[in-house]
Scaffold this motif. Structure first.
Motif: not given
Length: 389
Positions: A239-262
């Protein structure tokens, strides 16, 4: 005579001054009673009939509010979490042989390519060991070749041939080992990247396995965050994800990993979002805000100005029903954008009060005007409400 005269004088003084003191006491008492009478409301004034008529007129008049029809729309829902940037490729380079550092071929912070030399370890007696191993290898090679020829002519037993072959393989192994050890005296970069740490210098003696440098490659880069157990099941790798960094820098990324153990302590799950950093300007360690897709929900977009609080301090909006009675709906803010606030928890369709919601109470009957029509006499209506309240 003197005593009688003195007694008469005293009697006259008592009559004169005693009477004055009694009058003063009465005056003080009367003044006190008058004060109590006035303060108790016994003294009345003529009522202001004009003020009473004005208040009565205002009480009978219904308040005018501005309203707008709102219809829900399907909106992508997001969960917002905070994390930090982290290099995807980061390698600690360890010495694979021991010896003294005799040269550093590059500076800390420099960009290097895979296979490029970083530092040089002294050869010491490795050259002599190499010559000895090469000589043994050559001798055993010739011995094995000779034994093989004699065996074919049946002048050499098979046991002897096997023994010579074993010696030859041993010499070959020793030669390969010393050559590999010499190769390891030159420490090389395993990946393209920046030299992030370089703690050793010329003259240092290295042990096998000791870390000599750290190389990082910042493209791609990832944001590592942790989500709650309520949200983790809604996330999907890819799934796509929105990323907001310092000073308002915006990027779009992709979820590569979701842990199965919390995590046992926090009961949260690690999530990694990768994104491009081709110019390598985004370093590791920056705080980042992630907006991760969860579900699609029906929501209403409104101006933040329509939001209000009820008596319990719950945020919501006020609306009117078909009978023009005021209703309060608690809401949840799904998303706050430049165009407006998206709210959930409302009916699919309703008439929201956009102006005047702070001056009317739940259950009160009002007059309405559509939002696209400018209210006339708006300030008069609201001022009357303020006066009445």
């Amino acid at each position: 005579m003197t005593g009688i005269s003195g007694g008469g004088v005293m009697t006259e003084r008592k009559k004169k001054y005693g009477g004055l003191r009694s009058g003063q006491t009465i005056a003080i008492c009367l003044a006190g009673l008058a004060t109590l009478w006035i303060s108790s409301g016994a003294v009345t004034q003529t009522p202001d009939k004009g003020a009473e008529e004005s208040r009565a007129a205002r009480g009978d008049q219904k308040i005018l509010v501005r309203v707008r029809e709102s219809v829900s729309q399907v909106r992508q829902s997001y969960v917002t979490v905070f994390g930090r940037t982290e290099a995807v490729k980061k390698v600690n380079i360890a010495a694979e042989t021991e010896g003294q550092v005799i040269a550093r071929n590059i500076m800390k912070g420099a960009w290097i390519k895979k296979g490029q030399a970083i530092l040089q370890i002294a050869m010491n007696d490795r050259g002599a060991h190499l010559s000895d191993a090469e000589a043994k290898f050559e001798y055993q090679r010739l011995a094995y070749a000779s034994a093989t020829k004699l065996s074919k002519k049946q002048f050499q037993s098979r046991i002897r041939v096997a023994e010579v072959l074993s010696n030859f393989e041993s010499a070959k192994s020793e030669l390969a080992e010393i050559r590999l050890d010499i190769h390891r005296t030159t420490v090389r970069a395993p990946i393209n990247g920046y030299i992030e740490t370089f703690p050793v210098g010329v003259g240092d003696y290295l042990q096998t396995g000791e870390i000599v440098a750290t190389v990082v490659n910042l493209n791609p880069i990832r944001v590592v965050a942790h989500v709650s157990e309520r949200e983790v099941t809604k996330l999907r790798v890819g799934d796509k994800a929105r990323i907001l960094l310092a000073e308002g820098v915006k990027r779009e990324g992709e979820i590569k990993y979701v842990a199965r153990i919390g995590e046992q302590e926090t009961r949260t799950f690690r999530v990694e979002v990768w994104f491009s950093n081709s110019k390598k300007v985004i370093p590791e360690g920056l705080t980042a805000e992630l907006k991760l897709k969860t579900a699609r929900k029906h929501a209403h977009k409104v101006s933040p100005a329509v939001l209000t609080l009820n008596d319990e301090g719950i945020i919501g909006v006020k609306a009117v029903n078909k009978d023009k009675s005021v209703i309060f709906y608690p809401v949840q803010i799904m998303e706050d954008t430049n165009e407006g606030v998206w709210l959930i928890g409302l009916p699919p369709r309703l008439t929201i009060i956009t102006v005047g919601q702070e001056f009317v109470q739940v259950g009160q009957t009002v007059r309405t005007s559509r939002d696209e029509v400018e209210l006339k006499g708006n300030s008069t209506d609201f001022n009357s409400v303020k006066s009445a309240s």
